[in-house]
Design an enzyme around this catalytic site. Structure first.
Site, PDB file in Angstrom:
ATOM      1  NE  ARG A 118      41.974  35.947  43.621  1.00  0.00           N
ATOM      2  CZ  ARG A 118      43.235  35.698  43.946  1.00  0.00           C
ATOM      3  NH1 ARG A 118      43.510  34.846  44.919  1.00  0.00           N
ATOM      4  NH2 ARG A 118      44.225  36.299  43.311  1.00  0.00           N
ATOM      5  CE  LYS A 140      21.269  44.643  42.228  1.00  0.00           C
ATOM      6  NZ  LYS A 140      20.433  45.751  41.701  1.00  0.00           N
ATOM      7  CD  GLU A 182      13.669  49.918  48.094  1.00  0.00           C
ATOM      8  OE1 GLU A 182      13.118  48.938  47.566  1.00  0.00           O
ATOM      9  OE2 GLU A 182      14.517  50.606  47.499  1.00  0.00           O
ATOM     10  CE  LYS A 224      16.526  42.584  46.678  1.00  0.00           C
ATOM     11  NZ  LYS A 224      17.216  43.712  47.325  1.00  0.00           N
ATOM     12  CD  GLU A 234      19.904  44.777  38.353  1.00  0.00           C
ATOM     13  OE1 GLU A 234      20.135  45.804  37.707  1.00  0.00           O
ATOM     14  OE2 GLU A 234      19.861  44.743  39.593  1.00  0.00           O
ATOM     15  NE  ARG A 238      18.910  41.388  42.555  1.00  0.00           N
ATOM     16  CZ  ARG A 238      19.839  40.978  43.414  1.00  0.00           C
ATOM     17  NH1 ARG A 238      20.596  39.929  43.123  1.00  0.00           N
ATOM     18  NH2 ARG A 238      20.018  41.608  44.551  1.00  0.00           N
ATOM     19  CG  ASN A 242      17.269  48.448  39.980  1.00  0.00           C
ATOM     20  OD1 ASN A 242      17.764  48.746  41.058  1.00  0.00           O
ATOM     21  ND2 ASN A 242      17.706  47.419  39.266  1.00  0.00           N
ATOM     22  CG  HIS A 245      16.180  51.896  42.617  1.00  0.00           C
ATOM     23  ND1 HIS A 245      14.873  51.597  42.943  1.00  0.00           N
ATOM     24  CD2 HIS A 245      16.936  51.446  43.653  1.00  0.00           C
ATOM     25  CE1 HIS A 245      14.855  50.987  44.121  1.00  0.00           C
ATOM     26  NE2 HIS A 245      16.082  50.890  44.572  1.00  0.00           N
ATOM     27  CG  HIS A 249      20.423  55.251  42.375  1.00  0.00           C
ATOM     28  ND1 HIS A 249      20.832  54.071  41.806  1.00  0.00           N
ATOM     29  CD2 HIS A 249      19.949  54.913  43.592  1.00  0.00           C
ATOM     30  CE1 HIS A 249      20.626  53.071  42.645  1.00  0.00           C
ATOM     31  NE2 HIS A 249      20.086  53.564  43.736  1.00  0.00           N
ATOM     32  CG  HIS A 262      18.084  54.222  48.691  1.00  0.00           C
ATOM     33  ND1 HIS A 262      18.474  54.406  47.385  1.00  0.00           N
ATOM     34  CD2 HIS A 262      17.446  53.015  48.721  1.00  0.00           C
ATOM     35  CE1 HIS A 262      18.109  53.365  46.655  1.00  0.00           C
ATOM     36  NE2 HIS A 262      17.475  52.511  47.444  1.00  0.00           N
TER      37      HIS A 262
END
Length: 357
Positions: A118, A140, A182, A224, A234, A238, A242, A245, A249, A262
């Site tokens: 965990r 992330k 980026e 960031k 997010e 946040r 993106n 993105h 994506h 990417h």
């Protein structure tokens, strides 16, 4: 060297940026709390840098697990293999996973660390520019599914990020430039002065000149880190990170994660988001022209392949994690440095941009 601190209550961590950090084990080894360490890397990076890293693990009980290289290997099956490797190591609750590689390695290794007992510690050692300025910072983690990118994952912050800029010397130019995309994105979202700085230093950054490169990495990471500190999971601000993105994506998924990188998807996606912002009356065409001009100077793509049908890309965009109640929720902008979250974007407007790109 530059240091960026990610400030989270009780879980903050440093991002070290500069040359020679891989060999500076006294610095990063202090972030390892137990005696068990699993180094996760891939078959491209390990022959170059695994030896240098593991020399700093002397006296610890460590092993390594290597993935095949490529986005298509960021899967649940490989998470299971990393968990098996932790079991074989006898990893306890104070064990540490070290992610030595690009974004695929960092995302997958971090997700495995989040799952083992965990949640155990992990350290990011990014070896691509893209990972240094984006995926290694912010916690992330996750894997891809056949229906979409990064649809399974967890927020799990690292103990440290070790961004040794010396390793970028072995990075192919295409992958290097994907990371530069980026950096541009960070400026486009919230820092018009940084965007102008990038316009002035574009040629030096494309050449990988050390001083401007370290400054660009640090400025992007600092921006960031501030956003992550204010909105770790997010829920609001946040999401602005993106920009581009959702389009990007969809392009990556349509190409089976093998057609474009990417960062290339982000570059194209930013331009599409800017054009959609124009179409909706949110932003001026001059800002789009500046964005396109900068990306082109840096050798990045600015339009998708004609091989992809607009309707197929729209279907993939509907699976984006930012959407709510079946409606498109996109990150658009109001000009350079002013991103915004826009809900209820009409399909016809998106299709118009995709069809005219």
């Amino acid at each position: 060297m530059d240091t960026v601190d990610v400030e989270l209550a009780g879980r903050g961590y440093p991002v070290w940026i500069g040359p020679g950090l891989l060999a500076d084990s006294a610095r990063w080894r202090a972030r390892i709390r137990g005696r068990h360490v699993l180094v996760v890397s891939n078959t491209t990076v390990a022959p170059l840098y695994l030896g240098a890293l593991t020399r700093g693990l002397e006296g610890l009980h460590w092993s390594s697990f290597l993935l095949d290289d490529g986005e298509m290997h960021k899967t649940f099956a490989n998470v299971g293999k990393v968990l098996d490797a932790l079991g074989q190591l006898g990893a306890t609750r104070d064990a540490c996973v070290i992610a030595l590689g690009g974004g695929v390695v960092g995302d997958l290794a971090g997700f495995a660390a989040a799952c083992w007992m965990r949640g155990i510690d992990f350290i990011q050692v990014p070896t691509t520019l893209l990972a240094m300025v984006d995926s290694s910072v912010g916690g992330k983690t996750g894997v891809n599914l056949p229906v979409g990118k990064n649809l399974a994952g967890a927020f799990h912050q690292p103990r440290a990020v070790v961004a040794d800029t010396d390793v970028l010397a072995s990075l192919p130019q295409r992958e290097y430039l994907a990371g530069v995309a980026e950096i541009v994105k960070g400026a486009a979202i919230g820092d018009p002065a940084f965007f102008a700085w990038l316009e002035a230093h574009a040629d030096a950054i494309a050449r990988r000149d050390s001083a401007p490169l370290i400054e660009a990495i640090a400025r992007k990471c600092r921006y960031k880190a501030g956003v992550v500190a204010r909105d770790e999971t997010e829920q609001g601000e946040r999401a602005l990170l993106n920009l581009g993105h959702t389009f990007g994506h969809a392009l990556e998924t349509a190409g089976n994660y093998s057609e474009i990188l990417h960062g290339e998807g982000v570059a194209i996606g930013m331009v599409l988001a800017a054009r959609l912002s124009e179409r909706l009356g949110m932003a001026a065409a001059d800002d789009t022209r500046r964005l396109v001009a900068l990306l082109e100077r840096l050798g990045l793509p600015v339009a998708p392949s004609r091989a992809h049908q607009a309707s197929r890309l729209l279907d993939l965009m509907r699976l984006d994690k930012k959407n709510t109640a079946g409606t498109l929720r996109l990150i658009l902008w109001r000009g350079i440095g002013r991103a915004d979250i826009v809900s209820g974007v009409k399909d016809d407007d998106v299709l118009g941009v995709l069809g005219g790109a």
